[in-house]
Design a protein around this motif. Structure first.
Motif, PDB file in Angstrom:
ATOM      1  N   PHE A   1      -5.102 -58.155  44.994  1.00 22.58           N
ATOM      2  CA  PHE A   1      -4.382 -56.932  45.351  1.00 22.58           C
ATOM      3  C   PHE A   1      -4.533 -55.854  44.270  1.00 22.58           C
ATOM      4  O   PHE A   1      -4.635 -54.666  44.583  1.00 22.58           O
ATOM      5  CB  PHE A   1      -2.892 -57.268  45.551  1.00 22.58           C
ATOM      6  N   LEU A   2      -4.533 -56.276  42.998  1.00 22.87           N
ATOM      7  CA  LEU A   2      -4.455 -55.330  41.882  1.00 22.87           C
ATOM      8  C   LEU A   2      -5.757 -54.634  41.500  1.00 22.87           C
ATOM      9  O   LEU A   2      -5.726 -53.636  40.786  1.00 22.87           O
ATOM     10  CB  LEU A   2      -3.903 -56.030  40.635  1.00 22.87           C
ATOM     11  N   HIS A   3      -6.882 -55.172  41.915  1.00 26.92           N
ATOM     12  CA  HIS A   3      -8.139 -54.536  41.509  1.00 26.92           C
ATOM     13  C   HIS A   3      -9.155 -54.635  42.652  1.00 26.92           C
ATOM     14  O   HIS A   3      -8.951 -55.367  43.611  1.00 26.92           O
ATOM     15  CB  HIS A   3      -8.690 -55.190  40.235  1.00 26.92           C
ATOM     16  N   ASN A   4     -10.224 -53.878  42.523  1.00 25.23           N
ATOM     17  CA  ASN A   4     -11.267 -53.878  43.537  1.00 25.23           C
ATOM     18  C   ASN A   4     -12.353 -54.869  43.133  1.00 25.23           C
ATOM     19  O   ASN A   4     -13.159 -54.585  42.238  1.00 25.23           O
ATOM     20  CB  ASN A   4     -11.858 -52.477  43.690  1.00 25.23           C
ATOM     21  N   PRO A   5     -12.409 -56.041  43.792  1.00 26.59           N
ATOM     22  CA  PRO A   5     -13.383 -57.062  43.416  1.00 26.59           C
ATOM     23  C   PRO A   5     -14.788 -56.818  43.960  1.00 26.59           C
ATOM     24  O   PRO A   5     -15.664 -57.664  43.805  1.00 26.59           O
ATOM     25  CB  PRO A   5     -12.779 -58.336  44.010  1.00 26.59           C
ATOM     26  N   THR A   6     -15.020 -55.662  44.568  1.00 25.54           N
ATOM     27  CA  THR A   6     -16.338 -55.364  45.132  1.00 25.54           C
ATOM     28  C   THR A   6     -17.168 -54.444  44.238  1.00 25.54           C
ATOM     29  O   THR A   6     -18.326 -54.167  44.551  1.00 25.54           O
ATOM     30  CB  THR A   6     -16.221 -54.706  46.523  1.00 25.54           C
ATOM     31  N   THR A   7     -16.603 -53.973  43.146  1.00 25.73           N
ATOM     32  CA  THR A   7     -17.338 -53.057  42.270  1.00 25.73           C
ATOM     33  C   THR A   7     -17.800 -53.807  41.029  1.00 25.73           C
ATOM     34  O   THR A   7     -16.993 -54.366  40.296  1.00 25.73           O
ATOM     35  CB  THR A   7     -16.481 -51.837  41.869  1.00 25.73           C
ATOM     36  N   LEU A   8     -19.086 -53.829  40.795  1.00 27.42           N
ATOM     37  CA  LEU A   8     -19.661 -54.553  39.671  1.00 27.42           C
ATOM     38  C   LEU A   8     -19.446 -53.793  38.367  1.00 27.42           C
ATOM     39  O   LEU A   8     -19.826 -52.619  38.250  1.00 27.42           O
ATOM     40  CB  LEU A   8     -21.160 -54.775  39.905  1.00 27.42           C
ATOM     41  N   ASN A   9     -18.787 -54.453  37.432  1.00 24.77           N
ATOM     42  CA  ASN A   9     -18.578 -53.895  36.089  1.00 24.77           C
ATOM     43  C   ASN A   9     -17.897 -52.530  36.115  1.00 24.77           C
ATOM     44  O   ASN A   9     -18.228 -51.640  35.333  1.00 24.77           O
ATOM     45  CB  ASN A   9     -19.911 -53.801  35.336  1.00 24.77           C
ATOM     46  N   ARG A  10     -16.908 -52.406  37.011  1.00 28.44           N
ATOM     47  CA  ARG A  10     -16.233 -51.118  37.124  1.00 28.44           C
ATOM     48  C   ARG A  10     -14.902 -51.274  37.848  1.00 28.44           C
ATOM     49  O   ARG A  10     -14.784 -52.007  38.812  1.00 28.44           O
ATOM     50  CB  ARG A  10     -17.109 -50.158  37.917  1.00 28.44           C
ATOM     51  N   GLN A  11     -13.906 -50.526  37.365  1.00 23.74           N
ATOM     52  CA  GLN A  11     -12.642 -50.333  38.065  1.00 23.74           C
ATOM     53  C   GLN A  11     -12.299 -48.864  37.905  1.00 23.74           C
ATOM     54  O   GLN A  11     -12.027 -48.414  36.786  1.00 23.74           O
ATOM     55  CB  GLN A  11     -11.528 -51.226  37.493  1.00 23.74           C
ATOM     56  N   GLY A  12     -12.368 -48.122  38.996  1.00 24.91           N
ATOM     57  CA  GLY A  12     -12.107 -46.686  38.912  1.00 24.91           C
ATOM     58  C   GLY A  12     -13.078 -46.023  37.957  1.00 24.91           C
ATOM     59  O   GLY A  12     -14.294 -46.205  38.049  1.00 24.91           O
ATOM     60  N   ASN A  13     -12.535 -45.269  37.001  1.00 22.84           N
ATOM     61  CA  ASN A  13     -13.376 -44.581  36.021  1.00 22.84           C
ATOM     62  C   ASN A  13     -13.720 -45.449  34.816  1.00 22.84           C
ATOM     63  O   ASN A  13     -14.411 -45.000  33.909  1.00 22.84           O
ATOM     64  CB  ASN A  13     -12.699 -43.290  35.549  1.00 22.84           C
ATOM     65  N   ASP A  14     -13.198 -46.691  34.770  1.00 25.14           N
ATOM     66  CA  ASP A  14     -13.504 -47.611  33.676  1.00 25.14           C
ATOM     67  C   ASP A  14     -14.800 -48.348  34.027  1.00 25.14           C
ATOM     68  O   ASP A  14     -14.846 -49.130  34.979  1.00 25.14           O
ATOM     69  CB  ASP A  14     -12.366 -48.623  33.484  1.00 25.14           C
ATOM     70  N   ILE A  15     -15.846 -48.088  33.251  1.00 26.01           N
ATOM     71  CA  ILE A  15     -17.170 -48.618  33.560  1.00 26.01           C
ATOM     72  C   ILE A  15     -17.691 -49.433  32.375  1.00 26.01           C
ATOM     73  O   ILE A  15     -17.580 -49.022  31.225  1.00 26.01           O
ATOM     74  CB  ILE A  15     -18.158 -47.473  33.873  1.00 26.01           C
ATOM     75  N   GLY A  16     -18.264 -50.599  32.681  1.00 22.18           N
ATOM     76  CA  GLY A  16     -18.863 -51.461  31.668  1.00 22.18           C
ATOM     77  C   GLY A  16     -18.558 -52.915  31.964  1.00 22.18           C
ATOM     78  O   GLY A  16     -17.634 -53.238  32.717  1.00 22.18           O
ATOM     79  N   THR A  17     -19.325 -53.808  31.364  1.00 20.39           N
ATOM     80  CA  THR A  17     -19.145 -55.242  31.620  1.00 20.39           C
ATOM     81  C   THR A  17     -17.755 -55.729  31.195  1.00 20.39           C
ATOM     82  O   THR A  17     -17.270 -56.724  31.722  1.00 20.39           O
ATOM     83  CB  THR A  17     -20.217 -56.075  30.897  1.00 20.39           C
ATOM     84  N   GLN A  18     -17.127 -55.028  30.279  1.00 22.34           N
ATOM     85  CA  GLN A  18     -15.784 -55.426  29.841  1.00 22.34           C
ATOM     86  C   GLN A  18     -14.735 -55.213  30.935  1.00 22.34           C
ATOM     87  O   GLN A  18     -13.627 -55.728  30.841  1.00 22.34           O
ATOM     88  CB  GLN A  18     -15.378 -54.707  28.549  1.00 22.34           C
ATOM     89  N   TYR A  19     -15.085 -54.496  32.005  1.00 22.64           N
ATOM     90  CA  TYR A  19     -14.161 -54.242  33.121  1.00 22.64           C
ATOM     91  C   TYR A  19     -14.544 -55.036  34.369  1.00 22.64           C
ATOM     92  O   TYR A  19     -14.085 -54.737  35.460  1.00 22.64           O
ATOM     93  CB  TYR A  19     -14.118 -52.749  33.442  1.00 22.64           C
TER      94      TYR A  19
END
Length: 187
Positions: free
Chosen positions: A80-98
């Motif tokens: 529910f809390l995050h989008n599991p379909t975006t590789l290495n990204r959540q919103g504007n946070d981009i990188g393998t750490q996300y």
């Protein structure tokens, strides 16, 4: 809560500030610690993890009482809390750490994570194929002290008010209606 029978879940769903506060509100959760996992560098710092060169993801380590809340229920919150379909990204946070990751602590957790991911993906809660990795837990490194409880200490910080706050409100509405929240979290 029976502190002698606590289990642990280690989950990566983007910025740890975004998920830490929500997991804290759940009945049966003893503690939530922001940190790093999945990489090759010992004792990483936030600055090092942000470079994307350590291999670590921002994670939360959740200590929970399985008699009150199950691992599969924690995974319902995770999806529910995050989008599991975006590789290495959540919103504007981009990188393998996300990246989206489940670091399982047992074969039972691995099986439940695989089942839960299939179930969530089949419900089409998110548009697209899930890219969440399900990998064995190896080591957890707690983040620096200022990251712990970050949202609660800094609710008016721009990122917190624009990103974390709305996510918490959506979470409270959904899981409050399901009766999963501690009474003080529902206010």
């Amino acid at each position: 809560m029976d502190k002698n029978n606590l289990e642990y879940a280690t989950l990566a769903g983007g910025c740890f500030w975004c998920v830490e506060s929500c997991f804290h509100m759940l009945k049966g959760v003893e503690s939530v610690t922001s940190g790093y996992s999945g990489g090759h560098k010992d004792n990483p710092t936030y600055e090092e993890v942000c470079t994307g060169t350590t291999g670590h993801a921002e994670v939360v380590e959740i200590a929970f009482d399985p008699k009150i809340i199950s691992f599969k229920q924690l995974l319902e919150v995770f999806w529910f809390l995050h989008n599991p379909t975006t590789l290495n990204r959540q919103g504007n946070d981009i990188g393998t750490q996300y990246r989206s990751s489940i670091f399982y602590h047992s074969e039972k957790q691995k099986q439940e994570a695989e089942e839960s991911m299939k179930e969530s993906e089949a419900k089409q809660e998110w548009n697209g194929k899930y890219v969440t990795e399900i990998v064995p837990f190896k080591k957890f490194w707690p983040a620096e002290a200022y990251h712990q409880g970050y949202y609660n200490a800094n609710p008016t910080q721009p990122y917190c008010s624009a990103v974390v706050g709305p996510k918490i409100q959506k979470f409270k509405k959904h899981f409050g209606e399901m009766g999963w929240l501690n009474e003080k979290a529902e206010n």
